[in-house]
Design a protein around this motif. Structure first.
Motif, PDB file in Angstrom:
ATOM      1  N   SER A 148     -49.946  12.892  14.034  1.00  0.00           N
ATOM      2  CA  SER A 148     -49.078  11.804  13.608  1.00  0.00           C
ATOM      3  C   SER A 148     -49.179  11.638  12.095  1.00  0.00           C
ATOM      4  O   SER A 148     -49.549  12.572  11.380  1.00  0.00           O
ATOM      5  CB  SER A 148     -49.478  10.522  14.340  1.00  0.00           C
ATOM      6  OG  SER A 148     -48.579   9.476  14.056  1.00  0.00           O
ATOM      7  N   ASN A 149     -48.891  10.449  11.587  1.00  0.00           N
ATOM      8  CA  ASN A 149     -48.892  10.185  10.147  1.00  0.00           C
ATOM      9  C   ASN A 149     -50.329  10.120   9.631  1.00  0.00           C
ATOM     10  O   ASN A 149     -51.005   9.098   9.769  1.00  0.00           O
ATOM     11  CB  ASN A 149     -48.174   8.867   9.869  1.00  0.00           C
ATOM     12  CG  ASN A 149     -46.716   8.908  10.256  1.00  0.00           C
ATOM     13  OD1 ASN A 149     -45.865   9.300   9.474  1.00  0.00           O
ATOM     14  ND2 ASN A 149     -46.414   8.508  11.496  1.00  0.00           N
ATOM     15  N   VAL A 150     -50.804  11.217   9.046  1.00  0.00           N
ATOM     16  CA  VAL A 150     -52.212  11.330   8.652  1.00  0.00           C
ATOM     17  C   VAL A 150     -52.433  10.686   7.286  1.00  0.00           C
ATOM     18  O   VAL A 150     -51.740  11.008   6.312  1.00  0.00           O
ATOM     19  CB  VAL A 150     -52.665  12.796   8.621  1.00  0.00           C
ATOM     20  CG1 VAL A 150     -54.152  12.882   8.306  1.00  0.00           C
ATOM     21  CG2 VAL A 150     -52.361  13.468   9.965  1.00  0.00           C
ATOM     22  N   GLN A 151     -53.410   9.782   7.232  1.00  0.00           N
ATOM     23  CA  GLN A 151     -53.733   9.040   6.015  1.00  0.00           C
ATOM     24  C   GLN A 151     -55.119   9.426   5.515  1.00  0.00           C
ATOM     25  O   GLN A 151     -55.962   9.885   6.290  1.00  0.00           O
ATOM     26  CB  GLN A 151     -53.707   7.530   6.288  1.00  0.00           C
ATOM     27  CG  GLN A 151     -52.495   7.042   7.051  1.00  0.00           C
ATOM     28  CD  GLN A 151     -51.199   7.176   6.279  1.00  0.00           C
ATOM     29  OE1 GLN A 151     -51.067   6.652   5.167  1.00  0.00           O
ATOM     30  NE2 GLN A 151     -50.216   7.867   6.865  1.00  0.00           N
ATOM     31  N   GLY A 152     -55.365   9.223   4.235  1.00  0.00           N
ATOM     32  CA  GLY A 152     -56.691   9.464   3.692  1.00  0.00           C
ATOM     33  C   GLY A 152     -56.649   9.951   2.261  1.00  0.00           C
ATOM     34  O   GLY A 152     -55.573  10.218   1.711  1.00  0.00           O
ATOM     35  N   GLY A 157     -60.400  13.890  -4.391  1.00  0.00           N
ATOM     36  CA  GLY A 157     -60.112  12.590  -4.985  1.00  0.00           C
ATOM     37  C   GLY A 157     -58.644  12.224  -4.944  1.00  0.00           C
ATOM     38  O   GLY A 157     -57.796  13.011  -4.499  1.00  0.00           O
ATOM     39  N   PRO A 158     -58.299  10.961  -5.389  1.00  0.00           N
ATOM     40  CA  PRO A 158     -56.917  10.489  -5.375  1.00  0.00           C
ATOM     41  C   PRO A 158     -56.008  11.414  -6.173  1.00  0.00           C
ATOM     42  O   PRO A 158     -56.479  12.189  -7.014  1.00  0.00           O
ATOM     43  CB  PRO A 158     -57.026   9.096  -6.028  1.00  0.00           C
ATOM     44  CG  PRO A 158     -58.461   8.699  -5.855  1.00  0.00           C
ATOM     45  CD  PRO A 158     -59.237   9.986  -5.959  1.00  0.00           C
ATOM     46  N   PRO A 159     -54.672  11.307  -5.919  1.00  0.00           N
ATOM     47  CA  PRO A 159     -53.999  10.326  -5.064  1.00  0.00           C
ATOM     48  C   PRO A 159     -54.157  10.617  -3.579  1.00  0.00           C
ATOM     49  O   PRO A 159     -54.332  11.776  -3.184  1.00  0.00           O
ATOM     50  CB  PRO A 159     -52.530  10.443  -5.488  1.00  0.00           C
ATOM     51  CG  PRO A 159     -52.397  11.861  -5.970  1.00  0.00           C
ATOM     52  CD  PRO A 159     -53.710  12.188  -6.629  1.00  0.00           C
ATOM     53  N   GLY A 160     -54.075   9.566  -2.784  1.00  0.00           N
ATOM     54  CA  GLY A 160     -54.228   9.695  -1.348  1.00  0.00           C
ATOM     55  C   GLY A 160     -52.975  10.209  -0.672  1.00  0.00           C
ATOM     56  O   GLY A 160     -51.910  10.333  -1.289  1.00  0.00           O
ATOM     57  N   ASN A 161     -53.112  10.500   0.606  1.00  0.00           N
ATOM     58  CA  ASN A 161     -52.010  11.055   1.402  1.00  0.00           C
ATOM     59  C   ASN A 161     -51.492  10.006   2.378  1.00  0.00           C
ATOM     60  O   ASN A 161     -52.270   9.323   3.047  1.00  0.00           O
ATOM     61  CB  ASN A 161     -52.503  12.264   2.189  1.00  0.00           C
ATOM     62  CG  ASN A 161     -51.384  12.984   2.912  1.00  0.00           C
ATOM     63  OD1 ASN A 161     -50.653  13.769   2.308  1.00  0.00           O
ATOM     64  ND2 ASN A 161     -51.245  12.731   4.210  1.00  0.00           N
ATOM     65  N   GLY A 162     -50.165   9.877   2.471  1.00  0.00           N
ATOM     66  CA  GLY A 162     -49.578   9.007   3.481  1.00  0.00           C
ATOM     67  C   GLY A 162     -48.964   7.742   2.916  1.00  0.00           C
ATOM     68  O   GLY A 162     -49.162   7.386   1.751  1.00  0.00           O
ATOM     69  N   ILE A 163     -48.207   7.052   3.758  1.00  0.00           N
ATOM     70  CA  ILE A 163     -47.458   5.881   3.317  1.00  0.00           C
ATOM     71  C   ILE A 163     -48.362   4.749   2.845  1.00  0.00           C
ATOM     72  O   ILE A 163     -48.007   3.992   1.938  1.00  0.00           O
ATOM     73  CB  ILE A 163     -46.511   5.388   4.436  1.00  0.00           C
ATOM     74  CG1 ILE A 163     -45.508   4.372   3.891  1.00  0.00           C
ATOM     75  CG2 ILE A 163     -47.303   4.835   5.628  1.00  0.00           C
ATOM     76  CD1 ILE A 163     -44.384   4.034   4.840  1.00  0.00           C
ATOM     77  N   VAL A 189     -52.950   7.599  11.608  1.00  0.00           N
ATOM     78  CA  VAL A 189     -54.260   8.113  11.994  1.00  0.00           C
ATOM     79  C   VAL A 189     -54.966   8.643  10.749  1.00  0.00           C
ATOM     80  O   VAL A 189     -54.327   9.186   9.842  1.00  0.00           O
ATOM     81  CB  VAL A 189     -54.135   9.221  13.067  1.00  0.00           C
ATOM     82  CG1 VAL A 189     -53.426  10.448  12.514  1.00  0.00           C
ATOM     83  CG2 VAL A 189     -55.476   9.583  13.660  1.00  0.00           C
ATOM     84  N   HIS A 190     -56.281   8.454  10.691  1.00  0.00           N
ATOM     85  CA  HIS A 190     -57.035   8.890   9.525  1.00  0.00           C
ATOM     86  C   HIS A 190     -57.385  10.368   9.643  1.00  0.00           C
ATOM     87  O   HIS A 190     -57.612  10.886  10.748  1.00  0.00           O
ATOM     88  CB  HIS A 190     -58.311   8.062   9.377  1.00  0.00           C
ATOM     89  CG  HIS A 190     -58.949   8.179   8.033  1.00  0.00           C
ATOM     90  ND1 HIS A 190     -59.898   9.134   7.739  1.00  0.00           N
ATOM     91  CD2 HIS A 190     -58.750   7.476   6.882  1.00  0.00           C
ATOM     92  CE1 HIS A 190     -60.267   9.007   6.472  1.00  0.00           C
ATOM     93  NE2 HIS A 190     -59.587   8.005   5.927  1.00  0.00           N
ATOM     94  N   VAL A 191     -57.466  11.047   8.498  1.00  0.00           N
ATOM     95  CA  VAL A 191     -57.780  12.476   8.487  1.00  0.00           C
ATOM     96  C   VAL A 191     -59.115  12.764   9.156  1.00  0.00           C
ATOM     97  O   VAL A 191     -59.281  13.802   9.816  1.00  0.00           O
ATOM     98  CB  VAL A 191     -57.743  13.027   7.039  1.00  0.00           C
ATOM     99  CG1 VAL A 191     -58.788  12.354   6.160  1.00  0.00           C
ATOM    100  CG2 VAL A 191     -57.905  14.542   7.030  1.00  0.00           C
ATOM    101  N   GLN A 192     -60.086  11.858   9.052  1.00  0.00           N
ATOM    102  CA  GLN A 192     -61.383  12.093   9.689  1.00  0.00           C
ATOM    103  C   GLN A 192     -61.260  12.129  11.211  1.00  0.00           C
ATOM    104  O   GLN A 192     -61.969  12.892  11.878  1.00  0.00           O
ATOM    105  CB  GLN A 192     -62.386  11.034   9.252  1.00  0.00           C
ATOM    106  CG  GLN A 192     -62.770  11.133   7.781  1.00  0.00           C
ATOM    107  CD  GLN A 192     -63.700  10.025   7.341  1.00  0.00           C
ATOM    108  OE1 GLN A 192     -63.912   9.044   8.059  1.00  0.00           O
ATOM    109  NE2 GLN A 192     -64.249  10.153   6.153  1.00  0.00           N
TER     110      GLN A 192
END
Length: 281
Positions: A148-152, A157-163, A189-192
């Protein structure tokens, strides 16, 4: 166990490599051009993880005609090498974009969800998945994982991924751009947690083949999510912005728990706090 990683991206693959430690065998893209080199690198491996979300060349847009061609041609030597290898568990990590567009009230994404690629890169993703699944057999199983929409935040380091990270950065200038009317639903959902799913599948391969979606199992409308950002940052909410490329819908987390023995652990609140911290809030 040694695990090969092919088509490495800059976000998910480094987390997988970090989790595997000394067990990781990173296959550089140039090695795919030489079958002998590829076979030598795969000799000690019990499994292979292929990142299959988009072309490795990120300058190619998802809807470019070249996207499907590049993904297909990059995967051919991997698929052929798996065929030559005696026993190798192939894990393909892609996105929900191969599924039919989701609307509120539709069933959650699961093993029985209809497939209908949404863009050219998704067509390439599905081509690779279907070819791998057709070749699956006992002793050489295939697992297809669609995230799904993977965040993290990338390991580098930044920038992060996702909305969540996009909005955290936009909040710095006083507003956030909300795709669509605000009624659409995302499963974040988180990348971890995605990596934990991959590790679980590595430890417990299917008999021959499987495909399933990974998400939190919890949906939130864009309006609800935007209001959280407004309360935390004071940023105004700009509705009806472009929703091109967005992925809506909720994943059947019950199936994920049944298959892998856990549900995603990183909460939405934790993901938002991480995004704000990474952006400097």
């Amino acid at each position: 166990m040694k695990v090969a990683i092919t088509a490495s991206d800059a976000f998910v693959a480094p987390y997988i490599i970090d989790a595997l430690g000394d067990a990781a065998v990173v296959i550089p893209d140039e090695a795919l051009e030489d079958s002998m080199t590829l076979d030598v690198m795969l000799t000690p491996c019990n499994a292979l993880i292929h990142i299959n979300s988009r072309p490795v060349n990120t300058s190619v847009a998802r809807n470019d005609r070249e996207a499907k061609i590049m993904m297909r041609e990059a995967a051919r030597p991997v698929l052929d090498a798996v065929n030559r290898h005696g026993e190798l568990h192939m894990i393909i990590v892609g996105t929900l974009r191969v599924y039919t567009h989701w609307s509120p009230g539709d069933d959650y994404y699961g093993p029985e969800s209809s497939l209908s690629p949404r863009d050219t890169a998704a067509e390439g993703q599905l081509w690779i998945e279907e070819n791998a699944l057709e070749r699956a057999e006992s002793g050489r199983p295939v697992s297809v994982i669609r995230a799904s929409n993977v965040q993290g935040v990338p390991l580098e380091g930044p920038p992060g991924n996702g909305i969540l990270h996009r909005w955290a950065n936009e909040s710095q200038i006083g507003w956030i751009n909300v795709p669509g009317s605000g009624e659409d639903v995302k499963d974040l959902v988180h990348v971890q947690d995605l990596v934990q799913t991959v590790l679980s599948v590595l430890e417990d391969p299917p008999l021959t083949r499987e495909s399933f979606a990974v998400g939190s199992g919890k949906g939130i409308t864009m309006s609800e999510l935007a209001n959280i950002y407004n309360s935390k940052t004071g940023a105004s909410v700009e509705l009806n912005q472009s929703s091109e490329g967005e992925v809506w819908g909720i994943v059947d987390a019950w199936f994920l728990e049944h298959r892998c023995g856990f549900r995603p652990m990183v909460s939405l609140e934790e993901m938002i706090d991480e995004a704000l911290a990474a952006s400097g809030y």
